[in-house]
Design a protein around this motif. Structure first.
Motif, short mmCIF file in Angstrom:
data_model
loop_
_atom_site.label_atom_id
_atom_site.label_comp_id
_atom_site.label_asym_id
_atom_site.label_seq_id
_atom_site.Cartn_x
_atom_site.Cartn_y
_atom_site.Cartn_z
N LYS A 1 -6.66 2.24 -5.70
CA LYS A 1 -6.61 4.05 -4.88
C LYS A 1 -8.24 3.78 -5.02
CE LYS A 1 -2.11 5.39 -7.64
NZ LYS A 1 -1.67 5.98 -8.30
N ALA B 1 0.90 -0.93 -0.03
CA ALA B 1 -0.19 0.00 0.39
C ALA B 1 0.74 1.62 -0.16
CB ALA B 1 -1.34 -0.44 0.99
N ASP C 1 5.19 2.84 -4.28
CA ASP C 1 5.27 3.68 -5.03
C ASP C 1 5.63 1.99 -6.41
OD1 ASP C 1 4.02 5.57 -4.62
OD2 ASP C 1 5.90 6.94 -4.97
N ARG D 1 -4.05 4.96 -1.55
CA ARG D 1 -3.76 3.41 -1.57
C ARG D 1 -4.48 2.54 -1.07
NH1 ARG D 1 1.81 5.21 -3.84
NH2 ARG D 1 2.78 5.41 -1.51
N GLY E 1 -2.43 6.55 3.10
CA GLY E 1 -2.56 7.58 1.68
C GLY E 1 -3.09 9.22 3.18
N GLY F 1 -10.84 7.86 -3.34
CA GLY F 1 -11.04 9.41 -2.56
C GLY F 1 -11.77 8.96 -2.87
N ARG G 1 -3.80 -4.64 -5.63
CA ARG G 1 -3.64 -3.27 -4.81
C ARG G 1 -4.39 -2.58 -6.17
NH1 ARG G 1 2.54 -1.51 -6.28
NH2 ARG G 1 2.30 0.34 -4.91
N GLY H 1 -8.08 9.93 0.39
CA GLY H 1 -7.19 9.78 -0.32
C GLY H 1 -6.14 8.47 -0.83
#
Length: 145
Positions: free
Chosen positions: A38, A15, A18, A100, A124, A40, A36, A98
């Motif tokens: 993302k 998480a 990058d 990950r 995040g 928001g 994985r 926001g």
């Protein structure tokens, strides 16, 4: 003797990292399956749905088996408690996230009779819905399947 697999540690790393930071840790990921993503939102249900959708698309759980969906749901809620500091609310409290996320499925015990477990990690930001007023947050939830 089988090595202990730290699914929570792996989920948290996935998480937080990058894509270009992941390669030094590849050997940790060989004994688990994971996905994985993302998300928001100011809506808690959208966060939960984003994780569930990613997991089902990657076939990390068998959605026809209730205990697998149930285990995932509780791991998500536990991880969200970390992000929200125990107050499972975002939009209702004028907060936005926001995040990950990573979901890891594996066998974290030496004794394989203990079965499979699932870990959900978020990393995040959370804060007022004003750009620049957020701060970092992380959460981890682990449940048996």
């Amino acid at each position: 003797m089988t090595q202990v697999v730290r699914i929570g540690k792996i989920a948290t790393l996935l998480a937080m990292l990058d894509d270009n930071e992941q390669s030094p840790f590849e050997s940790l990921f060989s004994e688990v399956t994971f996905c994985r993503g993302k998300v928001g939102s100011m809506n808690m249900q959208k966060v939960i749905s984003a994780v569930e959708t990613a997991v089902k698309r990657q076939q990390l759980i068998d959605e026809d088996v209730y205990r697998e969906t149930h285990a995932l749901y509780h791991a998500i809620l536990e991880a969200l408690e970390g992000v929200t500091r125990g107050q499972l609310a975002i939009g209702e409290m004028m907060r936005t996230v926001g995040l990950r996320f990573a979901v890891v499925r594996g066998k974290p015990y030496k004794d394989k009779k203990e079965g499979e477990w699932i870990a959900v990690a978020f990393y995040g930001t959370i804060g007022a819905p004003v750009k620049g007023l957020e701060h970092e947050a992380t959460g981890l939830g682990i449940n048996h399947i």
